[in-house]
Design a protein around this motif. Structure first.
Motif, PDB file in Angstrom:
ATOM      1  N   THR A 385      79.377  34.386  17.389  1.00 38.18           N
ATOM      2  CA  THR A 385      78.983  32.980  17.494  1.00 38.18           C
ATOM      3  C   THR A 385      80.093  32.191  18.185  1.00 38.18           C
ATOM      4  N   ILE A 386      79.807  30.935  18.464  1.00 38.15           N
ATOM      5  CA  ILE A 386      80.835  30.042  19.001  1.00 38.15           C
ATOM      6  C   ILE A 386      80.982  28.921  17.984  1.00 38.15           C
ATOM      7  N   ALA A 387      82.070  28.955  17.259  1.00 38.91           N
ATOM      8  CA  ALA A 387      82.289  27.969  16.197  1.00 38.91           C
ATOM      9  C   ALA A 387      83.793  27.793  16.041  1.00 38.91           C
ATOM     10  N   VAL A 388      84.194  26.659  15.520  1.00 39.48           N
ATOM     11  CA  VAL A 388      85.621  26.450  15.282  1.00 39.48           C
ATOM     12  C   VAL A 388      86.098  27.520  14.302  1.00 39.48           C
ATOM     13  N   GLY A 389      87.138  28.230  14.697  1.00 37.95           N
ATOM     14  CA  GLY A 389      87.676  29.304  13.860  1.00 37.95           C
ATOM     15  C   GLY A 389      87.207  30.683  14.271  1.00 37.95           C
ATOM     16  N   SER A 390      86.158  30.747  15.084  1.00 37.72           N
ATOM     17  CA  SER A 390      85.727  32.092  15.522  1.00 37.72           C
ATOM     18  C   SER A 390      86.613  32.552  16.671  1.00 37.72           C
ATOM     19  N   ASP A 391      86.653  33.870  16.879  1.00 38.55           N
ATOM     20  CA  ASP A 391      87.408  34.401  18.015  1.00 38.55           C
ATOM     21  C   ASP A 391      86.837  33.812  19.304  1.00 38.55           C
ATOM     22  N   ALA A 392      87.729  33.511  20.226  1.00 40.07           N
ATOM     23  CA  ALA A 392      87.265  32.965  21.515  1.00 40.07           C
ATOM     24  C   ALA A 392      86.814  34.106  22.418  1.00 40.07           C
TER      25      ALA A 392
END
Ligand code: URP
Ligand code: ZN
Ligand code: ZN
Length: 470
Positions: A385-392
């Motif tokens: 996913t794309i979320a704050v805290g997820s790996d970029a």
């Protein structure tokens, strides 16, 4: 190191909106509209999609199989994956018969030390023997190593096939240890008899690979695995579902609320059994297992993907060169090493012919190639996913880029492409793994070793997001 991706259409399994994404030190730290923050690198994604890096839960790099070894190692295989927008793969760490599980894991860790991956890598443990080297006690401890899925083969008699006792015992251990059980579901005993009969009748061409593995042998084993997992109380994931006969028991189990999951692979959606009839041993390229099926199965598979009966699309990337490896079985189809390549083209094919042709939505596409594999294999929400805290792990996807798929341009070591000559629309423009650009246009930017081994959470648990740097 920080990267700001500006103005892209951010698509996850849940959301679809235009915005900016800031990645710092490998992690997504900010998502918003017109972010006016400084960054070391700014990528203009106007008119592009920004997707979570894809997760391929089914690959076989540098694996000894069928009397030979797959021709991609963790360098070439992960480079090929990266060019297709895949930023994490989960490979099968195979127990060689007689070896212990710690020995099997050590051997696979050595492989990724040596052939340094450019994307992140996890392992499933492939169980071949619970009598000699493999013990139930050791198996119960494997998830402590971040290897939280057990894979068993119900086919390939005389090689990696296990009997029902072994399968059931592994399921019982999984029910306690929190591992997800994965099965290659085919009735290996019946297939063995059919293969011997065909050979005795002089039927040696590649097409007999499919004729000796009728769909019902997949359906029967799929149902058996589901019932056994239910008795053991273990969650089950059926790999490479290829036909209606295998979809049906999964649909029934899911309707009953059982934790039964299934994937299909790109090739089953596009290639049918007639490919095996190609002359001059070209058909040998399509000898993978289960075999390509009668074409009508493709509609059943698309339907199962869109209704949620099937949960993921993987590649089962198991590459053998046609020249020198597939040709081992020129005179006997049973000696053709089973497996096909495809790690680079999963997103190309699914986007072009799934999303663009209206078979699946864009968010379902993301869910099938990234979010669900991450979720079911203990990587979510760090990945998928794309979320704050997820790996970029991010893919800037050009929805209009045109490409002709070919062995002459792909990045795998294999000398053919299952989709040779297919024209696709939509391809990665920039690929980032943990905030590092690894592919840019036609260039590999990653250094070997950019990828890391990733320890996964147990089934049903989450891999916690990383703390956001202050
Ligand atoms: O033909 C295939 N799929 N080879 C790889 C091993 C497996 O069955 O997944
Ligand atoms: Zn298999
Ligand atoms: Zn496989």
């Amino acid at each position: 190191m920080s990267v700001l991706i500006k103005g892209g259409r951010i698509v996850t399994a849940a959301d679809d909106y235009v915005g900016d994404v800031l990645a710092e030190n490998g992690v997504v730290t900010l998502i918003g509209e017109s972010l006016g923050v400084p960054a070391d690198r700014v990528i203009d994604a106007t008119g592009k999609l920004v997707l979570p890096g894809a997760v391929d839960p089914h690959t076989h790099m540098e694996m000894a199989f069928g009397g030979t070894v797959t021709c991609d190692d963790f360098t070439s295989g992960t480079v090929s994956a990266a060019f297709g927008g895949t930023t994490t793969l989960i490979d099968f760490c195979m127990q060689t018969p007689g070896a212990t599980f710690p020995e099997a894991l050590a051997a696979y860790h050595e492989k990724i030390e040596r052939a340094k991956p450019v994307i992140d890598v996890g392992f499933h443990i492939g169980i071949t023997d619970l009598r000699e080297g493999g013990t139930l006690e050791d198996l119960a401890k494997v998830p402590d190593e971040g290897v939280t899925s057990y894979k068993l083969f119900m086919a390939y008699k005389g090689a990696v096939m296990v009997d029902d006792e072994t399968l059931f015992r592994a399921m019982e251990v999984a029910a306690e240890s929190g591992a997800l059980v994965m099965v290659h579901a085919e009735n290996g005993d019946a297939i063995h008899v059919l293969v011997q009969q065909a050979l005795a009748e002089g039927k040696t061409d590649p097409v007999w690979h499919a004729r000796t593995r009728p769909p019902i042998t997949e359906g029967e084993a799929t149902n058996r695995a589901i019932q056994l997992a239910h008795v053991a109380g273990a969650p089950l994931y059926v790999v490479h579902v290829s036909c209606k006969e295998a979809i049906e028991p999964i649909a029934r189990a899911r309707a009953a609320g059982w934790p039964a999951l299934g994937e299909t692979c790109t090739q089953y959606l596009f290639i049918d059994e007639t490919a095996l009839e190609k002359p001059n041993f070209e058909g040998g390229k399509y000898v993978y297992t289960p075999p390509p099926r009668p074409k009508e199965n493709q509609e059943h598979l698309w339907q199962a993907l869109s209704t949620g009966v099937l949960s993921a699309v993987s590649t089962d990337h198991c590459p053998f060169k046609w020249d020198g490896q597939k040709t081992l079985g020129r005179d006997d189809f049973s000696k053709i090493p089973n497996g096909g390549p495809g790690i680079e083209n999963r997103l190309h094919m699914l986007y072009s012919f799934g999303v663009r042709e209206g078979r699946i939505s864009l968010r379902r596409f993301v869910e099938l190639v990234s979010t669900n594999p991450a979720r079911y294999f203990g990587l979510y929400p760090r990945k998928g996913t794309i979320a704050v805290g997820s790996d970029a792990d991010l893919v800037v996807w050009d929805p209009e880029k045109r490409l002709t798929l070919s062995a002459s341009t792909h990045h795998s070591n294999v000398d053919y492409n299952l989709f040779e000559g297919t024209e696709v629309v939509g391809a990665p423009e920039v690929v980032l793994c943990r905030g590092q650009v690894i592919v840019e246009g036609d260039e590999l930017v990653a250094q070997p070793g950019a990828g890391r081994f990733v320890k996964r959470a147990r089934f049903g648990e989450e891999l916690t997001a990383r703390p956001v740097p202050a």
